[in-house]
Design a protein around this motif. Sequence first.
Motif, PDB file in Angstrom:
ATOM      1  N   LEU A 209      -8.619   4.944  -3.797  1.00  0.00           N
ATOM      2  CA  LEU A 209      -7.286   4.632  -4.178  1.00  0.00           C
ATOM      3  C   LEU A 209      -7.126   4.988  -5.811  1.00  0.00           C
ATOM      4  O   LEU A 209      -7.661   4.125  -6.402  1.00  0.00           O
ATOM      5  CB  LEU A 209      -7.006   3.179  -3.992  1.00  0.00           C
ATOM      6  N   ALA A 210      -6.364   6.095  -6.001  1.00  0.00           N
ATOM      7  CA  ALA A 210      -6.218   6.846  -7.136  1.00  0.00           C
ATOM      8  C   ALA A 210      -4.822   6.958  -7.409  1.00  0.00           C
ATOM      9  O   ALA A 210      -3.943   7.359  -6.427  1.00  0.00           O
ATOM     10  CB  ALA A 210      -7.065   7.737  -7.474  1.00  0.00           C
ATOM     11  N   SER A 211      -4.494   7.167  -8.783  1.00  0.00           N
ATOM     12  CA  SER A 211      -3.255   7.882  -9.098  1.00  0.00           C
ATOM     13  C   SER A 211      -2.954   9.060  -8.519  1.00  0.00           C
ATOM     14  O   SER A 211      -3.810   9.881  -8.524  1.00  0.00           O
ATOM     15  CB  SER A 211      -3.037   7.851 -10.623  1.00  0.00           C
ATOM     16  N   GLY A 212      -1.836   9.384  -7.596  1.00  0.00           N
ATOM     17  CA  GLY A 212      -1.533  10.639  -7.104  1.00  0.00           C
ATOM     18  C   GLY A 212      -1.843  10.799  -5.833  1.00  0.00           C
ATOM     19  O   GLY A 212      -1.827  11.668  -4.929  1.00  0.00           O
TER      20      GLY A 212
ATOM     21  N   TYR B 152      -3.384   7.553  -2.474  1.00  0.00           N
ATOM     22  CA  TYR B 152      -3.235   6.216  -1.883  1.00  0.00           C
ATOM     23  C   TYR B 152      -3.532   5.331  -3.001  1.00  0.00           C
ATOM     24  O   TYR B 152      -4.413   5.530  -3.999  1.00  0.00           O
ATOM     25  CB  TYR B 152      -4.159   5.654  -0.798  1.00  0.00           C
ATOM     26  N   HIS B 153      -2.799   3.974  -3.144  1.00  0.00           N
ATOM     27  CA  HIS B 153      -2.910   3.185  -4.148  1.00  0.00           C
ATOM     28  C   HIS B 153      -2.158   1.984  -3.768  1.00  0.00           C
ATOM     29  O   HIS B 153      -1.561   1.820  -2.775  1.00  0.00           O
ATOM     30  CB  HIS B 153      -2.414   3.639  -5.702  1.00  0.00           C
ATOM     31  N   VAL B 154      -2.165   0.803  -4.408  1.00  0.00           N
ATOM     32  CA  VAL B 154      -1.594  -0.320  -4.404  1.00  0.00           C
ATOM     33  C   VAL B 154      -0.452  -0.472  -5.447  1.00  0.00           C
ATOM     34  O   VAL B 154      -0.838  -0.589  -6.625  1.00  0.00           O
ATOM     35  CB  VAL B 154      -2.774  -1.612  -4.420  1.00  0.00           C
ATOM     36  N   MET B 155       0.779  -1.042  -5.023  1.00  0.00           N
ATOM     37  CA  MET B 155       1.900  -1.144  -5.943  1.00  0.00           C
ATOM     38  C   MET B 155       2.051  -2.677  -5.952  1.00  0.00           C
ATOM     39  O   MET B 155       2.276  -3.211  -4.729  1.00  0.00           O
ATOM     40  CB  MET B 155       2.975  -0.426  -5.578  1.00  0.00           C
ATOM     41  N   LEU B 156       2.294  -3.380  -7.356  1.00  0.00           N
ATOM     42  CA  LEU B 156       2.742  -4.747  -7.272  1.00  0.00           C
ATOM     43  C   LEU B 156       4.078  -4.600  -8.028  1.00  0.00           C
ATOM     44  O   LEU B 156       4.256  -3.818  -8.778  1.00  0.00           O
ATOM     45  CB  LEU B 156       1.725  -5.118  -8.262  1.00  0.00           C
ATOM     46  N   PHE B 157       4.966  -5.280  -7.141  1.00  0.00           N
ATOM     47  CA  PHE B 157       6.148  -5.520  -7.468  1.00  0.00           C
ATOM     48  C   PHE B 157       6.771  -6.721  -7.963  1.00  0.00           C
ATOM     49  O   PHE B 157       6.052  -7.727  -7.451  1.00  0.00           O
ATOM     50  CB  PHE B 157       7.228  -4.995  -6.117  1.00  0.00           C
ATOM     51  N   ASP B 158       7.876  -6.828  -8.724  1.00  0.00           N
ATOM     52  CA  ASP B 158       8.324  -8.224  -9.428  1.00  0.00           C
ATOM     53  C   ASP B 158       7.225  -8.974  -9.995  1.00  0.00           C
ATOM     54  O   ASP B 158       6.945 -10.377  -9.280  1.00  0.00           O
ATOM     55  CB  ASP B 158       8.952  -8.977  -7.922  1.00  0.00           C
TER      56      ASP B 158
ATOM     57  N   VAL C 254       0.885  -1.329  -0.014  1.00  0.00           N
ATOM     58  CA  VAL C 254       0.014  -0.011   0.071  1.00  0.00           C
ATOM     59  C   VAL C 254       0.900   1.078  -0.068  1.00  0.00           C
ATOM     60  O   VAL C 254       1.791   1.404   0.825  1.00  0.00           O
ATOM     61  CB  VAL C 254      -0.881   0.045   1.244  1.00  0.00           C
ATOM     62  N   HIS C 255       0.591   2.140  -0.798  1.00  0.00           N
ATOM     63  CA  HIS C 255       1.551   3.315  -1.136  1.00  0.00           C
ATOM     64  C   HIS C 255       0.625   4.784  -1.144  1.00  0.00           C
ATOM     65  O   HIS C 255      -0.449   4.360  -1.142  1.00  0.00           O
ATOM     66  CB  HIS C 255       2.364   3.056  -2.290  1.00  0.00           C
ATOM     67  N   GLN C 256       1.354   5.865  -0.787  1.00  0.00           N
ATOM     68  CA  GLN C 256       0.794   6.883  -1.008  1.00  0.00           C
ATOM     69  C   GLN C 256       1.609   7.997  -1.682  1.00  0.00           C
ATOM     70  O   GLN C 256       2.982   7.784  -1.325  1.00  0.00           O
ATOM     71  CB  GLN C 256       0.481   7.591   0.397  1.00  0.00           C
ATOM     72  N   MET C 257       1.210   8.647  -2.598  1.00  0.00           N
ATOM     73  CA  MET C 257       1.896   9.714  -3.145  1.00  0.00           C
ATOM     74  C   MET C 257       1.428  11.110  -2.695  1.00  0.00           C
ATOM     75  O   MET C 257       0.433  11.370  -2.092  1.00  0.00           O
ATOM     76  CB  MET C 257       1.279   9.945  -4.763  1.00  0.00           C
TER      77      MET C 257
ATOM     78  N   MET D 247       6.577   9.057  -3.715  1.00  0.00           N
ATOM     79  CA  MET D 247       5.791   7.932  -3.305  1.00  0.00           C
ATOM     80  C   MET D 247       6.460   6.931  -2.250  1.00  0.00           C
ATOM     81  O   MET D 247       7.570   7.057  -2.303  1.00  0.00           O
ATOM     82  CB  MET D 247       5.670   6.966  -4.538  1.00  0.00           C
ATOM     83  N   GLN D 248       5.574   6.910  -1.251  1.00  0.00           N
ATOM     84  CA  GLN D 248       6.171   6.111  -0.124  1.00  0.00           C
ATOM     85  C   GLN D 248       5.093   4.860   0.334  1.00  0.00           C
ATOM     86  O   GLN D 248       4.000   5.076   0.212  1.00  0.00           O
ATOM     87  CB  GLN D 248       6.467   6.934   1.166  1.00  0.00           C
ATOM     88  N   LYS D 249       5.889   3.891   0.927  1.00  0.00           N
ATOM     89  CA  LYS D 249       4.997   2.714   1.468  1.00  0.00           C
ATOM     90  C   LYS D 249       4.501   3.279   2.664  1.00  0.00           C
ATOM     91  O   LYS D 249       4.882   3.823   3.561  1.00  0.00           O
ATOM     92  CB  LYS D 249       5.832   1.488   1.848  1.00  0.00           C
ATOM     93  N   VAL D 250       3.201   2.959   3.033  1.00  0.00           N
ATOM     94  CA  VAL D 250       2.496   2.935   4.243  1.00  0.00           C
ATOM     95  C   VAL D 250       2.007   1.815   4.802  1.00  0.00           C
ATOM     96  O   VAL D 250       1.990   0.595   4.177  1.00  0.00           O
ATOM     97  CB  VAL D 250       1.245   4.208   4.068  1.00  0.00           C
TER      98      VAL D 250
END
Length: 148
Positions: free
Chosen positions: A95-98, A100-106, A67-70, A79-82
């Motif tokens: 949860l939208a661009s700019g 809070y949103h969810v980031m998928l990595f790898d 979960v991230h926040q811009m 952008m940082q992890k929360v």
Amino acid sequence: MYRKFLMLAAASLVTTSAAFAQVTVGDPWIRATVPAQKTAGAFMQLRSPKATRLVEVQTPVAGRAEVHQMGMEGQTMRMQKVDGIDLPAGQTVNLASGGYHVMLFDLKRQLKDGEQVPLTLTFVGADKKRENVTVQVPVKPLTYTAAH
């Protein structure tokens, strides 16, 4: 007598299901990726009948989900992890661009327009009980932008 029992049992089920009402997820989507891309963002609206907190996200298509926040730091967008997102009772959290949103990595593979990606969202209520909500999230075209 049997009819009264059935009515009582039905009323009990309605009361029980209302007590365990799930968080609702509206308009979820993930932007498609190009073949070598290893990250993607997921966006949606969350609403809960009771105060709760989104604390974890999992999906089989990524090595990890966060979960991230811009936000703005001076003149720079960062952008940082929360550790979670609070959902006040009865209010929609976007949860939208700019924001809070969810980031998928790898990412384990390319995410293609038109497919569905399973996301499991974990919420923790004030009572410390965990609730998992799994949604099938549609992948939208690279050029897609959500309506405001």
